[in-house]
Motif scaffolding. Structure first.
Motif: not given
Lengths: 320, 320
Positions: B134, B136, B148, B150, B155, B163, B165, B254, B258-259, B261
């Motif tokens: 995970x 971004x 992104x 996930x 994604x 994506x 952003x 952000x 999507x939390x 890492x």
């Protein structure tokens, strides 16, 4: 044809009440009951009381052998661990291994997530998002919650807490203070309490006539604003337009993230219907990249409100 | 031990140049070449020229039998369809079935996505995000792109274009006009051109002394700002702080989605090192929900810049 485990249990844990029910494969809540949450300072006694109450429903449904598992929607619920972690509105502090405690007590598997994620699973399993693989669920209640579905799965992220869209910033300067400690969060504008705050602000900074002036300003609720708007009150309509504008602008950014097929609205505020939906759509469209204009649906939940939280939580249990 | 297909081809298509190379399983670019993009008004002639050039590299690597597939990073590339769709900076208009054309020409499978998604796959396969599920990827170049990831997968969303952003809003009122037609997009502040715009704004609205005043204001580049900051210029440092603040605030939002890492930075601006990283981290932390404070890494890409785009695109081909 026999089907060994035709039911799941869904449980919606709120700060005040906990509602649970037995659900069949088609999303019918075949029985339902509730206990108080807040009065239980010991989580084991809380589970004992749930067990006592649920056992009656389970027996009536043919015994625990008919139950595939238990799905729980809980504040600050972590799907990966099954723990409830530091939930400010629950009586138990720190980390509570709630899914494990439930599984041990009932002898069936249990899964847990936060209430908005549970709602997203419910909508995908039984509701407006049936058949969709990419959508975002937005719950407009006392707060603003979200459940994000990508490729048919809820996004939990690295730590299990993904999808806190109520806490994206919508106002960098002089934003409203949020319960989370930050300022300018979407939740402070687009929740039921946010609408009430908007009402107070607009009434106090203008001299416009409004039906809402018949209510003491501190006790105005989002329901009062809705009632006034339905009677044609211009200030009340302005409040919904303002709320919808902030939501729509935010939705355009959410679309830029995950390109969903739809955004599904659930919760008290969504009862305002077109009063909130029209400004949402208008402002979302205005802020979308050209590739997405006219392509992203904004829908209301199709789950019956009284059952939705239980249904959403129950849907988790089918995946066990 | 024999390995039948030890190589993939990576191809990075820009508006001006197209770079391609042969890559091994460990991320070494074993050979590389390039042709002009913009001079080819017929996509078939463009592919013929690529084929002529690449065939030499393929022969040197042992023939097409050694090649598992071709990965392409292209503007407006749609992963689902393999099409390039309405790319404003490419000479071919409308929808071009580019992955299919390449696969037909070379006789091996081909996949295509946009350049930022390709960079994310490259970082996950060979770089700073190796082993992460995970994260971004944010590319800070002429524009701002994002990929992104996930649960270990890029994604793509409902339509293949998730994506974007670089086009979330960071300034609701009087935001800068963006090339996409909207105003206030992140890209207008946090790209190399955005930094140059910030420099002009700050120089024109203040009388502070600065080394940047030695350069005609219309020709200041982000590189000039970097050079001045490295010499201790206060205005130049202020420009990086402003850019980093806007990025950091956006990153906090952000994370709420999507939390991840980590957030991994790539592209020209990331060469500014701590000048940009420190204000990003400070402002991201300030705007994170308590559950994420101190937990989300912000990293620089570990891919060698000259090879990164080709590597990123090539990584797509391992998944074929």
């Amino acid at each position: 044809m026999t089907m060994e485990k035709p039911y799941v249990i869904g449980m919606d844990m709120g700060g005040t009440n906990t509602v649970f029910g037995i659900v069949d494969t088609r999303g019918n809540v075949i029985s339902k009951s509730a206990i108080k949450t807040g009065t239980h300072t010991d989580v084991n006694l809380y589970i004992n009381d749930i067990h006592a109450e649920l056992s009656k429903l389970i027996e009536a449904a043919g015994g625990i052998g008919k139950i595939k598992g238990i799905g729980v929607g809980a504040p600050n619920g972590n799907y990966y661990t099954g723990n409830i972690e530091f939930a400010p509105n629950l009586p138990w502090k720190g980390i509570v291994p709630f899914a494990n405690l439930m599984a041990d007590k009932f002898g069936v598997p249990a899964a847990l997530t936060n209430d908005a994620n549970a709602a997203a699973v419910g909508e995908m399993t039984y509701g407006a998002a049936h058949g969709m693989k990419n959508f975002i669920m937005i719950t407009l209640g006392t707060g603003v919650g979200s459940g994000i579905v990508i490729d048919g799965k809820v996004v939990y992220g690295h730590d299990g807490f993904a999808g806190e869209l109520g806490h994206v910033n919508v106002m960098r300067n002089n934003g409203r203070l949020c319960g989370c400690g930050k300022s300018g969060c979407l939740e402070t504008y687009a929740s039921a309490t946010g609408v009430a705050r908007s009402a107070r602000e607009i009434l106090e900074t203008s001299t416009k006539e409004s039906l809402l002036r018949n209510i003491p300003v501190e006790s105005i609720t989002s329901k009062d604003v809705f009632d006034a708007a339905m009677q044609g009150d211009e200030v009340a309509k302005e409040i919904f337009n303002y709320t919808g504008k902030i939501l729509g602008e935010s939705f355009a950014d959410f679309v830029a993230f995950s390109a969903p097929e739809a955004i599904v609205l659930f919760g008290g505020l969504s009862k305002a219907g077109d009063l909130i939906l029209n400004p949402i759509k208008e402002n979302m469209e205005k802020n979308l990249l050209p590739i997405w204009k006219g392509k992203v649906k904004v829908l209301f939940s199709e789950l019956k409100e009284a059952d939705a939280a239980v249904l959403g939580a129950s849907a988790l249990a089918w995946e066990l």
